[in-house]
Scaffold this motif. Structure first.
Motif, PDB file in Angstrom:
ATOM      1  N   ASN A  40       0.883  -1.274  -0.068  1.00  0.00           N
ATOM      2  CA  ASN A  40      -0.113   0.055  -0.303  1.00  0.00           C
ATOM      3  C   ASN A  40       0.869   1.082  -0.100  1.00  0.00           C
ATOM      4  N   PHE A  41       1.913   1.129   0.783  1.00  0.00           N
ATOM      5  CA  PHE A  41       2.738   2.434   0.984  1.00  0.00           C
ATOM      6  C   PHE A  41       3.320   2.599  -0.301  1.00  0.00           C
ATOM      7  N   ILE A  42       4.065   1.730  -0.988  1.00  0.00           N
ATOM      8  CA  ILE A  42       4.892   1.872  -2.286  1.00  0.00           C
ATOM      9  C   ILE A  42       3.835   2.499  -3.265  1.00  0.00           C
ATOM     10  N   ILE A  43       2.719   1.871  -3.439  1.00  0.00           N
ATOM     11  CA  ILE A  43       1.715   2.121  -4.589  1.00  0.00           C
ATOM     12  C   ILE A  43       1.276   3.890  -4.249  1.00  0.00           C
ATOM     13  N   ASP A  44       1.026   3.896  -3.039  1.00  0.00           N
ATOM     14  CA  ASP A  44       0.443   5.417  -2.605  1.00  0.00           C
ATOM     15  C   ASP A  44       1.663   6.466  -2.739  1.00  0.00           C
ATOM     16  N   PHE A  45       2.895   6.193  -2.580  1.00  0.00           N
ATOM     17  CA  PHE A  45       3.936   6.981  -2.584  1.00  0.00           C
ATOM     18  C   PHE A  45       4.364   7.245  -4.021  1.00  0.00           C
ATOM     19  N   ILE A  46       4.186   6.081  -4.893  1.00  0.00           N
ATOM     20  CA  ILE A  46       4.302   6.457  -6.417  1.00  0.00           C
ATOM     21  C   ILE A  46       3.217   7.446  -6.879  1.00  0.00           C
ATOM     22  N   ILE A  47       1.939   7.221  -6.685  1.00  0.00           N
ATOM     23  CA  ILE A  47       0.907   8.099  -7.104  1.00  0.00           C
ATOM     24  C   ILE A  47       0.892   9.521  -6.511  1.00  0.00           C
ATOM     25  N   TRP A  48       1.298   9.612  -5.245  1.00  0.00           N
ATOM     26  CA  TRP A  48       1.299  10.986  -4.571  1.00  0.00           C
ATOM     27  C   TRP A  48       2.644  11.660  -5.375  1.00  0.00           C
ATOM     28  N   LEU A  49       3.951  11.043  -5.642  1.00  0.00           N
ATOM     29  CA  LEU A  49       4.958  11.393  -6.458  1.00  0.00           C
ATOM     30  C   LEU A  49       4.663  12.092  -7.923  1.00  0.00           C
ATOM     31  N   ILE A  50       3.710  11.291  -8.513  1.00  0.00           N
ATOM     32  CA  ILE A  50       3.184  11.541  -9.774  1.00  0.00           C
ATOM     33  C   ILE A  50       2.275  12.807  -9.655  1.00  0.00           C
ATOM     34  N   ILE A  51       1.451  13.022  -8.872  1.00  0.00           N
ATOM     35  CA  ILE A  51       0.561  13.978  -8.555  1.00  0.00           C
ATOM     36  C   ILE A  51       1.373  15.215  -8.220  1.00  0.00           C
ATOM     37  N   ALA A  52       2.429  15.012  -7.241  1.00  0.00           N
ATOM     38  CA  ALA A  52       3.243  16.290  -6.723  1.00  0.00           C
ATOM     39  C   ALA A  52       3.997  16.758  -7.849  1.00  0.00           C
ATOM     40  N   GLY A  53       4.465  15.854  -8.498  1.00  0.00           N
ATOM     41  CA  GLY A  53       5.480  16.223  -9.763  1.00  0.00           C
ATOM     42  C   GLY A  53       4.651  16.716 -10.869  1.00  0.00           C
ATOM     43  N   ILE A  54       3.410  16.437 -11.358  1.00  0.00           N
ATOM     44  CA  ILE A  54       2.731  17.204 -12.086  1.00  0.00           C
ATOM     45  C   ILE A  54       2.561  18.676 -11.901  1.00  0.00           C
ATOM     46  N   LEU A  55       2.040  18.692 -10.599  1.00  0.00           N
ATOM     47  CA  LEU A  55       1.903  20.005 -10.187  1.00  0.00           C
ATOM     48  C   LEU A  55       2.821  20.903  -9.677  1.00  0.00           C
ATOM     49  N   THR A  56       4.039  20.426  -9.476  1.00  0.00           N
ATOM     50  CA  THR A  56       5.294  21.280  -9.440  1.00  0.00           C
ATOM     51  C   THR A  56       6.179  21.504 -10.423  1.00  0.00           C
ATOM     52  N   PHE A  57       5.972  20.868 -11.721  1.00  0.00           N
ATOM     53  CA  PHE A  57       6.848  20.680 -12.811  1.00  0.00           C
ATOM     54  C   PHE A  57       6.677  21.928 -13.319  1.00  0.00           C
ATOM     55  N   PRO A  58       5.724  22.730 -13.472  1.00  0.00           N
ATOM     56  CA  PRO A  58       5.717  24.185 -14.030  1.00  0.00           C
ATOM     57  C   PRO A  58       6.777  24.990 -13.330  1.00  0.00           C
ATOM     58  N   LEU A  59       6.848  24.816 -12.259  1.00  0.00           N
ATOM     59  CA  LEU A  59       7.916  25.635 -11.385  1.00  0.00           C
ATOM     60  C   LEU A  59       9.311  25.514 -11.648  1.00  0.00           C
ATOM     61  N   SER A  60       9.907  26.591 -11.885  1.00  0.00           N
ATOM     62  CA  SER A  60      11.399  26.496 -11.945  1.00  0.00           C
ATOM     63  C   SER A  60      12.272  26.854 -10.752  1.00  0.00           C
ATOM     64  N   ALA A  61      12.954  26.011 -10.301  1.00  0.00           N
ATOM     65  CA  ALA A  61      13.915  26.271  -9.042  1.00  0.00           C
ATOM     66  C   ALA A  61      14.769  27.427  -9.076  1.00  0.00           C
ATOM     67  N   LYS A  62      14.534  28.539  -9.725  1.00  0.00           N
ATOM     68  CA  LYS A  62      15.386  29.675 -10.063  1.00  0.00           C
ATOM     69  C   LYS A  62      15.509  30.390  -8.889  1.00  0.00           C
ATOM     70  N   ASP A  63      14.338  30.875  -8.165  1.00  0.00           N
ATOM     71  CA  ASP A  63      14.251  31.522  -7.158  1.00  0.00           C
ATOM     72  C   ASP A  63      13.713  30.702  -5.951  1.00  0.00           C
ATOM     73  N   GLY A  64      14.075  31.321  -4.746  1.00  0.00           N
ATOM     74  CA  GLY A  64      13.487  30.768  -3.445  1.00  0.00           C
ATOM     75  C   GLY A  64      11.960  30.740  -3.210  1.00  0.00           C
ATOM     76  N   ASN A  65      11.519  31.822  -3.621  1.00  0.00           N
ATOM     77  CA  ASN A  65       9.856  31.900  -3.659  1.00  0.00           C
ATOM     78  C   ASN A  65       9.071  30.565  -4.354  1.00  0.00           C
ATOM     79  N   GLN A  66       9.713  30.329  -5.653  1.00  0.00           N
ATOM     80  CA  GLN A  66       9.104  29.330  -6.325  1.00  0.00           C
ATOM     81  C   GLN A  66       9.416  27.762  -5.750  1.00  0.00           C
ATOM     82  N   MET A  67      10.441  27.802  -5.081  1.00  0.00           N
ATOM     83  CA  MET A  67      11.066  26.466  -4.545  1.00  0.00           C
ATOM     84  C   MET A  67      10.113  26.249  -3.329  1.00  0.00           C
TER      85      MET A  67
END
Length: 193
Positions: free
Chosen positions: A80-107
């Motif tokens: 359960n943990f492994i599956i849910d962790f992967i799903i969460w990473l995918i969701i978080a990745g999709i939502l944070t992908f548009p952000l660039s890590a150029k400045d601290g506020n976006q990070m």
């Protein structure tokens, strides 16, 4: 000499005393039963209520045994943990992908989004379905200790308790992890009733 259990039994509620002298009688020392009987007599407890309380306690005990027999083991919890962790990473990745890590506020915004998706994923899924994607795959669900559907507050508590360090591996050492223990919930096989 006074019965050594007299003080202990005097601190019990009426309902506890009735349970002791009825359905739990076999689990107690005869001297303790004698002290409970004496306390019941001293309080002048109406014995006509015994049968009703005994029935209620028997049903609760059977329900608890049923829930306990359906609690899933560490292997399924880990899956359960492994599956849910992967799903969460995918969701978080999709939502944070548009952000660039150029400045601290976006990070910082990225971290906030990751935290919010973590809380949101578990809370929304378990409030709505009593399951996460991992639990759908493994055919398990979250219940209260007595087998009933958890309240929203139980799920919110459970979700925030997941943030406790080492919670993720605590179920490897016990049937119920830290977040289960603190939220008074269990993960059980998803049986049709």
């Amino acid at each position: 000499m006074e019965n050594e259990f007299a003080k202990v039994m005097s601190e019990r509620t009426d309902e506890e005393l009735i349970k002791i002298v009825t359905i739990e009688r076999g689990s107690y020392n005869p001297t303790a039963i004698e002290a409970a009987d004496s306390e019941i007599e001293k309080r002048n407890i109406d014995t006509s209520e015994f049968e009703k309380i005994k029935e209620k306690a028997t049903v609760e005990k059977e329900q608890k045994q049923k829930v306990d027999s359906n609690v899933v083991g560490s292997g399924i919890r880990f899956l359960n943990f492994i599956i849910d962790f992967i799903i969460w990473l995918i969701i978080a990745g999709i939502l944070t992908f548009p952000l660039s890590a150029k400045d601290g506020n976006q990070m910082l915004l990225g971290y906030v989004i990751m935290f919010a998706t973590f809380i949101g994923y578990y809370a929304i899924m378990e409030i709505k379905f009593q399951k996460t994607v991992g639990k759908f795959v493994t055919k398990t669900r979250v219940v209260k200790m007595n087998g009933e559907k958890p309240e929203n507050s139980d799920i919110i508590s459970r979700t925030f308790c997941r943030l406790i360090p080492f919670d993720r591996i605590s179920f490897l050492f016990t049937k119920n992890g830290i977040h289960d223990f603190l939220s008074k919930t269990k993960v059980v096989k998803d049986t049709v009733e």
